[in-house]
Scaffold this active site. Structure first.
Site, short mmCIF file in Angstrom:
data_model
loop_
_atom_site.label_atom_id
_atom_site.label_comp_id
_atom_site.label_asym_id
_atom_site.label_seq_id
_atom_site.Cartn_x
_atom_site.Cartn_y
_atom_site.Cartn_z
N SER A 74 -36.27 -6.87 -53.00
CA SER A 74 -36.65 -6.02 -51.87
C SER A 74 -37.02 -6.86 -50.66
O SER A 74 -36.19 -7.61 -50.16
CB SER A 74 -37.77 -5.07 -52.31
OG SER A 74 -37.96 -4.05 -51.37
N ASP A 113 -30.40 3.59 -54.20
CA ASP A 113 -31.33 2.87 -53.33
C ASP A 113 -30.94 3.11 -51.88
O ASP A 113 -29.78 2.91 -51.51
CB ASP A 113 -31.26 1.38 -53.65
CG ASP A 113 -32.21 0.53 -52.81
OD1 ASP A 113 -33.01 1.09 -52.04
OD2 ASP A 113 -32.14 -0.70 -52.95
N HIS A 143 -34.12 1.82 -56.40
CA HIS A 143 -34.81 0.65 -55.86
C HIS A 143 -36.01 0.33 -56.76
O HIS A 143 -36.72 1.22 -57.22
CB HIS A 143 -35.29 0.96 -54.44
CG HIS A 143 -35.81 -0.24 -53.71
ND1 HIS A 143 -34.99 -1.10 -53.03
CD2 HIS A 143 -37.08 -0.71 -53.54
CE1 HIS A 143 -35.72 -2.05 -52.47
NE2 HIS A 143 -37.00 -1.84 -52.77
#
Length: 308
Positions: free
Chosen positions: A154, A252, A282
Site C-alpha cells: 500500500s 482494490d 486491498h
C-alpha cells in the site's frame, strides 16, 4: 470472480453508512495496528532483533529478521503500509515473517516516522536513510554485499517505488529488486483517473472517497502531488530501475494504478512480473493469506527474489 466468500463474510459484518466519520489518526492506529495472530501462531523465524538506527533526521526503530544461521545473506528492506499515518513493526510482523522464511533473505522492517506529526518527506527520508545505513553495515548484518531488495504494501509500496527512484538518481547504493504489494502510487485524488477507483470505490474495506483524507496527513504543507517522489507513477524516466514484482487485488480501488505502473516500467525496459489476485481486496496480506487462493503470494515473492 466474486469476492472470496471468507472475505465477504467480513465485509458483510461491517455496518454500511453513506456518511463517513472524520479520520482521527490516533484512533485509526489503535484499530489498524492490532495484528491478526498471536506471536506463537505466526511463522517462526530463526531470530528477530530490535534495533534503533541513527540517521541524520531521527532515530528509527527497526526489526531485523534472520531466516537461518549462515555466513552471509541477501538483504530486503520492508516498508509497511498504513496510509503513511498508521502501521508499525508489530502490525506487519506476520507479513514480514513468511517473506523472510520463504525467501531466505535477511529482512529489516523499518518503523519510519508517521504523519501528520511527520509529513512528507519524513517517511521517505527514513526509508532511504535506513537502507543506506544497512549498506554501510555489511559486516554487522552479514549482508552479501550484492543483493538488496525493497518491499512494501500500500503506502509502503509507494515508498518502495520512491526509494528505488532516489537510489537510482543519488547513486549512494544500488537496489536490485523491488516488490510492491497493492501499491498506492498516485496521491492526486482531484479526479478518479483509474476505473478501479470507481468500480471498487465502495464496499471493499478501502473506499475511494476517503483516500484524499487518508493521504492529506502525509501531504501537509501544499505538497505537489505530481512530484514523482510523492506519486511515483508520475515519474517520466523509469529507465534503469530495479526489476519489479507488482501484486494487485481484483477488488482494490488502487488496482489499476499498480498495474499501469508495471506497464510503464516494462516500456522502459525494466523486468517486471505481475500478479492480480482474483477475489481479493486491498490489504489481503496477513489478513487473508491463510486462504488457499492467496497463500502462494509469499512463495511467488520468494521465487521472484531468487530469480536471476
Amino acid at each position: 470472480m466474486p469476492v472470496h466468500p471468507e472475505i465477504k463474510k467480513i465485509l458483510d459484518s461491517i455496518p454500511q453508512s453513506d456518511s463517513k466519520p472524520k479520520i482521527i489518526p490516533e484512533e485509526h492506529r489503535k484499530m489498524f495496528d492490532a495484528p491478526v495472530l498471536p506471536v506463537e501462531k505466526r511463522v517462526q523465524v530463526y531470530s528477530v532483533e530490535e534495533k534503533t538506527i541513527p540517521t541524520s533526521e531521527a532515530e528509527i526503530p527497526v526489526r531485523i529478521y534472520t531466516p537461518k544461521e549462515a555466513d552471509s545473506f541477501p538483504l530486503l528492506m520492508y516498508f509497511h503500509g498504513g496510509a503513511f499515518f498508521s502501521g508499525n513493526l508489530e502490525s506487519h510482523d506476520e507479513v514480514v515473517r513468511p517473506i523472510c522464511m520463504e525467501s531466505g533473505y535477511k529482512v529489516i522492517s523499518v518503523d519510519y516516522r508517521l504523519a501528520p506529526e511527520h509529513p512528507f518527506p519524513a517517511a521517505l527520508e527514513d526509508c532511504y536513510n535506513v537502507t543506506k545505513w544497512a549498506t554501510e553495515h555489511k559486516d554487522e548484518l552479514k549482508w552479501d554485499g550484492k543483493t538488496l531488495a525493497v518491499a512494501g504494501d500500500s503506502s509502503g509500496g509507494n515508498l518502495v517505488a520512491a526509494v528505488s527512484i532516489m537510489a537510482r538518481d543519488k547513486k549512494e547504493y544500488s537496489i536490485t529488486k523491488q516488490v510492491l504489494y497493492y501499491p498506492s502510487l498516485d496521491l492526486d485524488f482531484s479526479e478518479f483517473r483509474y476505473p478501479s477507483l470507481v468500480k471498487n470505490g465502495k464496499g471493499y474495506f478501502v473506499e475511494s472517497n476517503q483516500l484524499a483524507e487518508y493521504n492529506s496527513f502525509y501531504l501537509l504543507g501544499n505538497v505537489d502531488t505530481n512530484h514523482p517522489l510523492v506519486s511515483p507513477i508520475r515519474e517520466e524516466n523509469l529507465n534503469n530501475l530495479p526489476a519489479a514484482l507488482v501484486i494487485t487485488a481484483e477488488y482494490d480501488p488502487m488496482r489499476d494504478e499498480g498495474e499501469l505502473f508495471a506497464e510503464k516500467l516494462k516500456k522502459c525496459g525494466v523486468h517486471v512480473e505481475t500478479k492480480r489476485y482474483e477475489g481479493a481486496t486491498h490489504g489481503f496480506l496477513g489478513k487473508f493469506t491463510h486462504l488457499v487462493e492467496y497463500k502462494d503470494v509469499y512463495k511467488r515473492t520468494a521465487d521472484f527474489l531468487s530469480s536471476k
